[in-house]
Design an enzyme around this catalytic site. Structure first.
Site, PDB file in Angstrom:
ATOM      1  N   ASN A 217       0.855  -1.189   0.000  1.00 40.57           N
ATOM      2  CA  ASN A 217       0.000   0.000   0.000  1.00 40.57           C
ATOM      3  C   ASN A 217       0.891   1.239   0.000  1.00 40.57           C
ATOM      4  O   ASN A 217       1.860   1.292   0.753  1.00 40.57           O
ATOM      5  CB  ASN A 217      -0.853  -0.047   1.287  1.00 40.57           C
ATOM      6  CG  ASN A 217      -2.083   0.815   1.234  1.00 40.57           C
ATOM      7  OD1 ASN A 217      -2.805   0.805   0.240  1.00 40.57           O
ATOM      8  ND2 ASN A 217      -2.345   1.551   2.311  1.00 40.57           N
ATOM      9  N   HIS A 253      -5.331  10.035  -0.762  1.00 40.88           N
ATOM     10  CA  HIS A 253      -5.801  11.128   0.104  1.00 40.88           C
ATOM     11  C   HIS A 253      -5.688  12.390  -0.748  1.00 40.88           C
ATOM     12  O   HIS A 253      -4.597  12.949  -0.908  1.00 40.88           O
ATOM     13  CB  HIS A 253      -4.951  11.212   1.373  1.00 40.88           C
ATOM     14  CG  HIS A 253      -5.080  10.011   2.248  1.00 40.88           C
ATOM     15  ND1 HIS A 253      -6.241   9.735   2.940  1.00 40.88           N
ATOM     16  CD2 HIS A 253      -4.231   8.998   2.520  1.00 40.88           C
ATOM     17  CE1 HIS A 253      -6.082   8.598   3.617  1.00 40.88           C
ATOM     18  NE2 HIS A 253      -4.881   8.127   3.371  1.00 40.88           N
ATOM     19  N   ASP A 284     -10.027   9.883   0.365  1.00 38.89           N
ATOM     20  CA  ASP A 284     -10.790  10.998   0.939  1.00 38.89           C
ATOM     21  C   ASP A 284     -10.391  12.238   0.159  1.00 38.89           C
ATOM     22  O   ASP A 284      -9.360  12.248  -0.523  1.00 38.89           O
ATOM     23  CB  ASP A 284     -10.629  11.151   2.463  1.00 38.89           C
ATOM     24  CG  ASP A 284      -9.198  11.190   2.970  1.00 38.89           C
ATOM     25  OD1 ASP A 284      -8.286  11.535   2.186  1.00 38.89           O
ATOM     26  OD2 ASP A 284      -8.985  10.886   4.160  1.00 38.89           O
TER      27      ASP A 284
HETATM   28  C1  XIL Z   1      -4.369   7.054  10.216  1.00 37.89           C
HETATM   29  C2  XIL Z   1      -5.619   6.928  11.053  1.00 37.89           C
HETATM   30  O1  XIL Z   1      -6.730   7.315  10.267  1.00 37.89           O
HETATM   31  C3  XIL Z   1      -5.501   7.790  12.281  1.00 37.89           C
HETATM   32  O2  XIL Z   1      -6.626   7.588  13.149  1.00 37.89           O
HETATM   33  C4  XIL Z   1      -4.206   7.480  13.033  1.00 37.89           C
HETATM   34  O3  XIL Z   1      -4.049   8.353  14.104  1.00 37.89           O
HETATM   35  C5  XIL Z   1      -3.013   7.560  12.109  1.00 37.89           C
HETATM   36  O4  XIL Z   1      -3.213   6.732  10.967  1.00 37.89           O
HETATM   37  N1  XIL Z   1      -2.135   6.328   5.711  1.00 37.89           N
HETATM   38  C6  XIL Z   1      -2.427   5.101   6.254  1.00 37.89           C
HETATM   39  C7  XIL Z   1      -3.372   4.987   7.379  1.00 37.89           C
HETATM   40  O5  XIL Z   1      -1.999   4.066   5.705  1.00 37.89           O
HETATM   41  O6  XIL Z   1      -3.068   3.920   8.236  1.00 37.89           O
HETATM   42  C8  XIL Z   1      -3.433   6.278   8.168  1.00 37.89           C
HETATM   43  O7  XIL Z   1      -4.450   6.152   9.133  1.00 37.89           O
HETATM   44  C9  XIL Z   1      -3.680   7.439   7.240  1.00 37.89           C
HETATM   45  C10 XIL Z   1      -2.544   7.581   6.257  1.00 37.89           C
END
Ligand code: XIL
Length: 363
Positions: A217, A253, A284
């Site tokens: 990932n 993201h 998101d």
């Molecule tokens: C984030 C979570 O959403 C949060 O709650 C936590 O504090 C930190 O991690 N990339 C990833 C996810 O692969 O695991 C992350 O998730 C967001 C960025």
């Protein structure tokens, strides 16, 4: 026409009187052909029904701590057919000390998923990055390769073994590349075990659960063309080394109005050309500035889904679904409202855009 057959194929939990269950509730009403409403007309289908009809895994990150909230549960089971525990399977959560295992919160999600017939993606087994990650300090303190190898093997076998049969796919290594760069991130596992650590983790994971589909990932590859090329090269190298890798997750993201969907499409195409499955895993869309912010956000969701669904990519997972609970608030600042339901679980234009893409994919 796929939608017409979805009356049988719909995966349930959708009808208003069929409440999703929590782990404290023993049984869920199993929808039958008489209790599931027909879904011939896309406008009356739940989003989950649209995804089922399109053969798309449409998922969301979930937090165990919110599952006692009725609106959260109902929105979840009527919109998605897959869940990814947001933090509960991460090393620091589930294995915080050498002899301490905390399966409880992840078990809660997995039991909920079972009761509501949701698929489960496991996230993640190895993640050591520059800022946020999930490797506990006790693991970072192990400098001896033999001991670190034994520790990760025990961790991966124990976690995957606990969820064998319930979790069908895993992010084995999360974010192996530099956050904004094109090289392998020089994390603790690489420093102690060498560049071959990624292939090694996939081999360990494959032995732990040969039936699970194993993913790498990565973040920011949808924004940075050079990082996207580095990801393709890394995946090719892993395949050449014989690593049992099945898929690649593109986190996505995004910022509203900025997605380069041609670049995302071309990345997906390049990865699929290597013979791996591709998924969008953490979508998101945060709003920074835009003239018509909600419409711009909806358009970005639409473009991200199209980039996936127009290729062979058949999974889109969002990193949450309600603006009430989003990691963006803590990481990028409040008010970015990145998800398709607002803080009161009301659908935003982004949800309509997603539904339209899913309905189109079912045709
Ligand atoms: C984030 C979570 O959403 C949060 O709650 C936590 O504090 C930190 O991690 N990339 C990833 C996810 O692969 O695991 C992350 O998730 C967001 C960025």
């Amino acid at each position: 026409m796929l939608l017409a057959t979805s009356a049988i194929g719909c995966s349930g939990g959708e009808q208003a009187d069929d409440h999703p269950v929590t782990t404290t509730v023993a049984a869920v009403t199993q929808p039958t052909s008489t209790t599931v409403p027909r879904c011939d007309d896309a406008s009356t289908c739940t989003t989950r029904q649209l995804a089922d009809a399109a053969g798309v895994t449409f998922g969301t990150a979930v937090a165990a701590s919110h599952l006692d909230e009725a609106d959260y549960r109902t929105t979840l089971v009527t919109t998605f057919n897959s869940v990814t525990p947001e933090n509960e399977l991460k090393w620091a959560s589930i294995h915080p000390a050498p002899d301490t295992w905390d399966f409880g919160p992840a078990d809660t999600i997995i039991e909920f998923a079972k009761q509501n017939r949701l698929q489960v993606k496991g996230h993640n087994l190895i993640w050591d990055q520059e800022s946020i990650d999930s490797t506990p300090d006790w693991v970072l303190a192990i400098d001896d390769p033999t001991e670190l190898r034994a520790t990760v093997t025990d961790h991966i076998r124990t976690v995957m073994g606990h969820y064998r049969g319930a979790v069908d796919r895993w992010d084995v290594v999360n974010e192996p590349l530099q956050t904004l760069g094109n090289e392998l991130y020089d994390n603790h596992f690489r420093q102690v075990l060498g560049d071959g650590y990624i292939a090694e983790m996939f081999t360990i994971a494959h032995k732990a659960d040969p039936a699970a589909r194993l993913f790498l990932n990565e973040a920011n590859v949808e924004l940075l063309p050079a990082k996207a090329a580095a990801l393709v090269a890394l995946v090719k190298a892993l395949i050449d080394q014989g690593a049992p890798i099945d898929g690649v997750g593109i986190q996505a993201h995004l910022v509203a109005g900025t997605v380069d969907s041609a670049a995302v499409r071309s990345l997906i195409d390049d990865l699929e050309g290597l013979g791996v499955e591709v998924a969008i895993t953490e979508l998101d869309v945060r709003i920074i500035t835009a003239a018509d912010p909600l419409a711009t956000q909806a358009d970005t969701y639409s473009q991200a889904l199209s980039a996936c669904l127009d290729e062979s990519c058949r999974e889109v997972t969002l990193w949450g679904f309600t603006d009430r609970y989003t990691w963006i608030d803590n990481t990028f600042g409040l008010g970015r409202a990145p998800l398709p339901f607002d803080r009161d679980y009301q659908p935003k234009p982004a949800l309509a855009a997603i539904r339209e893409r899913l309905a189109a994919a079912a045709k």
